[in-house]
Design a protein around this motif. Sequence first.
Motif, short mmCIF file in Angstrom:
data_model
loop_
_atom_site.label_atom_id
_atom_site.label_comp_id
_atom_site.label_asym_id
_atom_site.label_seq_id
_atom_site.Cartn_x
_atom_site.Cartn_y
_atom_site.Cartn_z
N UNK A 187 42.20 32.83 25.58
CA UNK A 187 43.64 33.01 25.78
C UNK A 187 44.36 33.34 24.48
N UNK A 188 43.74 33.01 23.36
CA UNK A 188 44.39 33.24 22.06
C UNK A 188 44.13 34.62 21.50
N UNK A 189 43.27 35.42 22.14
CA UNK A 189 42.90 36.72 21.60
C UNK A 189 43.99 37.75 21.83
N UNK A 190 43.99 38.77 20.99
CA UNK A 190 44.99 39.83 21.09
C UNK A 190 44.47 40.97 21.96
N UNK A 191 45.36 41.94 22.21
CA UNK A 191 44.96 43.07 23.04
C UNK A 191 44.06 44.05 22.29
N UNK A 192 43.74 43.76 21.05
CA UNK A 192 42.78 44.59 20.31
C UNK A 192 41.34 44.17 20.60
N UNK A 193 41.15 43.04 21.23
CA UNK A 193 39.84 42.41 21.29
C UNK A 193 38.95 42.95 22.41
N UNK A 194 37.66 42.98 22.13
CA UNK A 194 36.63 43.20 23.13
C UNK A 194 35.86 41.88 23.26
N UNK A 195 35.72 41.40 24.49
CA UNK A 195 35.03 40.13 24.73
C UNK A 195 33.82 40.37 25.62
N UNK A 196 32.66 39.91 25.18
CA UNK A 196 31.43 40.05 25.94
C UNK A 196 30.91 38.65 26.27
N UNK A 197 30.91 38.31 27.56
CA UNK A 197 30.44 36.99 27.99
C UNK A 197 29.00 37.10 28.49
N UNK A 210 38.81 35.36 38.78
CA UNK A 210 40.23 35.73 38.92
C UNK A 210 40.97 35.54 37.60
N UNK A 211 40.67 34.46 36.90
CA UNK A 211 41.36 34.21 35.63
C UNK A 211 40.92 35.21 34.56
N UNK A 212 39.65 35.58 34.59
CA UNK A 212 39.17 36.59 33.65
C UNK A 212 39.86 37.92 33.88
N UNK A 213 40.07 38.25 35.15
CA UNK A 213 40.78 39.49 35.45
C UNK A 213 42.19 39.47 34.90
N UNK A 214 42.83 38.32 34.97
CA UNK A 214 44.18 38.21 34.41
C UNK A 214 44.15 38.40 32.90
N UNK A 215 43.14 37.80 32.25
CA UNK A 215 43.03 37.96 30.80
C UNK A 215 42.67 39.39 30.42
N UNK A 216 42.00 40.09 31.34
CA UNK A 216 41.60 41.47 31.05
C UNK A 216 42.79 42.40 30.89
#
Length: 304
Positions: A187-197, A210-216
């Motif tokens: 939740x603290x990441x910026x819109x510049x970030x790429x996250x790989x889980x 659903x929450x991941x989609x919101x963060x996306x």
Amino acid sequence: MQDLRIYTRLEVLLELRESGRHIHWSPSYRPAGILSGNHASKLRGSGLNFEELRQYQFGDNIRQIDPRTSARLKKPYVRVYSEETDRPVHLVIDQRLPMFFGSVEKTKSVIAAELAALLAWVALDSGDRVGGVVVGVNGIQPISPQRSANNVITLLEAIISANNQLSLVTDAEPSGSLFAQVKPFLSSLTNQSVVILITDIEGLGETDISELEMLQHKSNFVLFVVQDPLEANLSLAHGLSISEGKEQINIQVNNDNQQKYDALYQDKLQQLTLAMSGSSLPLGLLNTHDPVVNQLMMLLQGHE
């Protein structure tokens, strides 16, 4: 000497850098420009690098006219920018107890470690900053993104530490889903970030998708799920021996237990499948028997 099918070592993860040099990210698989590095990007939140001042040409954006330069030279001049494609890449690696299982070639935790190393090297060699979060039985270890091979090695060492702490003899309490543990970080990441889980089917719940989609909408996510054949078909376990490297037991599966387990697993799988079917999250499925390099190359070519 550790069994490399059960635990990983630094030299193994370092060697994957050479394999990563042969991997090319396919636009058909990655989310808009994932791991874009120094090439063109469509990732949200892209920045701009100033390149030059030049005289205004028809079709230029008038908002880029430089008023001071234009006034001094008495002609309209525009500031020319190039898109900044450098991205902080955050790898979230699951090294919790549910990952400490494998019935064919390697444990899910080893596959996850190798995949994370491979992706980290690919990202670094593309010019991106690499960091992440390692989630293990003793908690979370974050590594800040840097454009440095030494920083990737620091991340790999954190993965190895968590990986080598896995044991069937543990007092660790169940910790819920992977997403629940890393949500404050994500939740603290910026819109510049790429996250790989990188996790398994136990690492995410239906509501997590659903929450991941919101963060996306803010950051760019891609999900890798590691599966073992035995999880989907418990009958394969009958007569097998299970070991954690020191001791082993033989498995005898009765029909009642098999049906109960299969029902629970299939229900979990169906929940995740339904959640992903309507999701925009890119998903890659990996197994525990084929080489990680081969699997990733197939996924990035758009194959299942």
